[in-house]
Design a protein around this motif. Sequence first.
Motif, PDB file in Angstrom:
ATOM      1  N   THR A   1     -12.227 115.508  -4.652  1.00 25.13           N
ATOM      2  CA  THR A   1     -12.290 114.721  -5.890  1.00 25.13           C
ATOM      3  C   THR A   1     -13.678 114.711  -6.509  1.00 25.13           C
ATOM      4  O   THR A   1     -13.826 114.877  -7.721  1.00 25.13           O
ATOM      5  CB  THR A   1     -11.831 113.266  -5.638  1.00 25.13           C
ATOM      6  N   TRP A   2     -14.698 114.525  -5.667  1.00 22.34           N
ATOM      7  CA  TRP A   2     -16.066 114.471  -6.190  1.00 22.34           C
ATOM      8  C   TRP A   2     -16.450 115.800  -6.824  1.00 22.34           C
ATOM      9  O   TRP A   2     -17.034 115.848  -7.901  1.00 22.34           O
ATOM     10  CB  TRP A   2     -17.035 114.101  -5.060  1.00 22.34           C
ATOM     11  N   TRP A   3     -16.085 116.907  -6.157  1.00 23.35           N
ATOM     12  CA  TRP A   3     -16.473 118.227  -6.649  1.00 23.35           C
ATOM     13  C   TRP A   3     -15.694 118.631  -7.893  1.00 23.35           C
ATOM     14  O   TRP A   3     -16.256 119.247  -8.807  1.00 23.35           O
ATOM     15  CB  TRP A   3     -16.286 119.269  -5.543  1.00 23.35           C
ATOM     16  N   VAL A   4     -14.407 118.293  -7.951  1.00 19.74           N
ATOM     17  CA  VAL A   4     -13.649 118.603  -9.161  1.00 19.74           C
ATOM     18  C   VAL A   4     -14.181 117.768 -10.325  1.00 19.74           C
ATOM     19  O   VAL A   4     -14.279 118.258 -11.458  1.00 19.74           O
ATOM     20  CB  VAL A   4     -12.141 118.358  -8.955  1.00 19.74           C
TER      21      VAL A   4
ATOM     22  N   VAL B   1      -7.412 119.171  -6.951  1.00 14.96           N
ATOM     23  CA  VAL B   1      -8.181 118.701  -5.795  1.00 14.96           C
ATOM     24  C   VAL B   1      -7.835 119.520  -4.553  1.00 14.96           C
ATOM     25  O   VAL B   1      -8.727 119.946  -3.803  1.00 14.96           O
ATOM     26  CB  VAL B   1      -7.927 117.196  -5.549  1.00 14.96           C
ATOM     27  N   ALA B   2      -6.556 119.760  -4.320  1.00 18.86           N
ATOM     28  CA  ALA B   2      -6.146 120.542  -3.151  1.00 18.86           C
ATOM     29  C   ALA B   2      -6.699 121.960  -3.221  1.00 18.86           C
ATOM     30  O   ALA B   2      -7.151 122.515  -2.203  1.00 18.86           O
ATOM     31  CB  ALA B   2      -4.621 120.567  -3.044  1.00 18.86           C
ATOM     32  N   ALA B   3      -6.689 122.553  -4.420  1.00 18.13           N
ATOM     33  CA  ALA B   3      -7.226 123.910  -4.586  1.00 18.13           C
ATOM     34  C   ALA B   3      -8.722 123.934  -4.308  1.00 18.13           C
ATOM     35  O   ALA B   3      -9.248 124.876  -3.692  1.00 18.13           O
ATOM     36  CB  ALA B   3      -6.936 124.420  -5.999  1.00 18.13           C
ATOM     37  N   GLU B   4      -9.422 122.882  -4.726  1.00 18.77           N
ATOM     38  CA  GLU B   4     -10.862 122.793  -4.481  1.00 18.77           C
ATOM     39  C   GLU B   4     -11.148 122.696  -2.984  1.00 18.77           C
ATOM     40  O   GLU B   4     -12.068 123.332  -2.466  1.00 18.77           O
ATOM     41  CB  GLU B   4     -11.436 121.576  -5.205  1.00 18.77           C
TER      42      GLU B   4
ATOM     43  N   TYR C   1     -13.269 124.725   1.834  1.00 21.64           N
ATOM     44  CA  TYR C   1     -13.068 124.631   3.279  1.00 21.64           C
ATOM     45  C   TYR C   1     -11.756 125.340   3.642  1.00 21.64           C
ATOM     46  O   TYR C   1     -10.723 124.678   3.857  1.00 21.64           O
ATOM     47  CB  TYR C   1     -13.024 123.166   3.724  1.00 21.64           C
ATOM     48  N   PRO C   2     -11.769 126.671   3.695  1.00 23.91           N
ATOM     49  CA  PRO C   2     -10.530 127.427   3.952  1.00 23.91           C
ATOM     50  C   PRO C   2      -9.821 127.023   5.243  1.00 23.91           C
ATOM     51  O   PRO C   2      -8.591 127.112   5.332  1.00 23.91           O
ATOM     52  CB  PRO C   2     -11.018 128.878   4.016  1.00 23.91           C
ATOM     53  N   THR C   3     -10.568 126.555   6.247  1.00 25.32           N
ATOM     54  CA  THR C   3      -9.944 126.132   7.501  1.00 25.32           C
ATOM     55  C   THR C   3      -9.464 124.681   7.447  1.00 25.32           C
ATOM     56  O   THR C   3      -8.875 124.183   8.412  1.00 25.32           O
ATOM     57  CB  THR C   3     -10.935 126.273   8.671  1.00 25.32           C
ATOM     58  N   LEU C   4      -9.752 124.015   6.329  1.00 21.36           N
ATOM     59  CA  LEU C   4      -9.409 122.598   6.122  1.00 21.36           C
ATOM     60  C   LEU C   4     -10.151 121.670   7.080  1.00 21.36           C
ATOM     61  O   LEU C   4      -9.739 120.528   7.282  1.00 21.36           O
ATOM     62  CB  LEU C   4      -7.898 122.377   6.222  1.00 21.36           C
TER      63      LEU C   4
END
Length: 402
Positions: A374-377, A47-50, A55-58
């Motif tokens: 979570t949704w995307w993973v 999830v964190a990697a996704e 969103y590289p800037t978080l």
Amino acid sequence: MSSLAYRLLTPEAVRERSTELYAAALDGRLPGWRVHPEALPACADLVAAEIRSRYPTLEVPFHARWRHFTVGGVDRWAALRALADFPSPAAEARAAFDLAILSVLLDAGAGAAWRYAETGTGQVLRRSEGLAVASLAMFAAGAFAEDGVSPRADAARLARITEAELAIGFQAGETNPLIGLAGRAALLRRLGEVALAAPEVFARADSARPGGIFDLLAAGGEVPARAILIALLRHLGPIWPGREALEGVPLGDCWRHPGIRRADETAGLVPFHKLSQWLAYSLVEPLQAAGQVVVGLDALTGLAEYRNGGLFLDAGVIALEDPEAATREHAPGDPLVVGWRALTVALLDAVAPLVRERLGLTDFPLARVLEGGTWWVGRRLAAEKREDGGPPLKILSDGTLF
């Protein structure tokens, strides 16, 4: 409203009873399911990697229907706002509420076969994105307005909408089947009827419309996120078909499981309020755009739906006691499904702090964990593991649940 029913129409009840079934599963006492908490750290890594990839800037937006309106890089709501030229922030907010309410209620699973071809962009969209763009196109064309042209939803028009009209708007038919089309149309009709029957809620500053609930929520200063959900559950509860009721109060997305023991009439009842919480998240941004301050976002829970639930099943955090159960279809009220949804809510709470830790963030609401990761993973793992990209557990849907 009875005090017992009131307690079940809260996010606290969703969290409490889902956590109760999760605890039973950890002790090996939830029939049909096994939990492997040792797999949670690896799931949090995914999830964190996704989130970092997307969103590289978080700077992650909230999990809301508005994300689907920008699929393919086209901001359709911004374009509609520019054309509509709403006379005031409140008028714009009512229209945004109209659109969000309609679109979220129409967001139950579309099935793997359905497609929507968008006029103008040429994009061919599926699932949630397709349903979002189709509903926005109908809204923009005045399909839900009494005058047939304005971007608004009038209760009287919704009360008359037909399955055939919805089929045209969603390009659905024999060669392009949309699951639960009749259920979706019936849901909109009930929405119109409920809004017409409660002018004190839905017609405080305009004729009766779903978006009229904006004026109820915006009457004070700060707007607690739980107050958004509770207002939706209280005032839209009667639209849900054939569901549980307690002392005459409709309980909406609330189901029975024998693992919930109480000494009162709420024994066995497990609320999830999936679409209502999805809607509550989706109303935050229109409220903010109208100058309201929304607080306490983490009072809402994760969404008990098949992408988040699929994440934990496909990532090995939970497992079916009988693997053959994945080959069969299950009714929404089946204890296996109720248990799955409860595990999903509790595990979203469990994985969120692990994700924040990996991102090095403390102020990162669950609404951002859902949207960023979570949704995307869950969707990505489904595509990798199953040819149709569908959920790992087959649920019989009437178009009003998932």
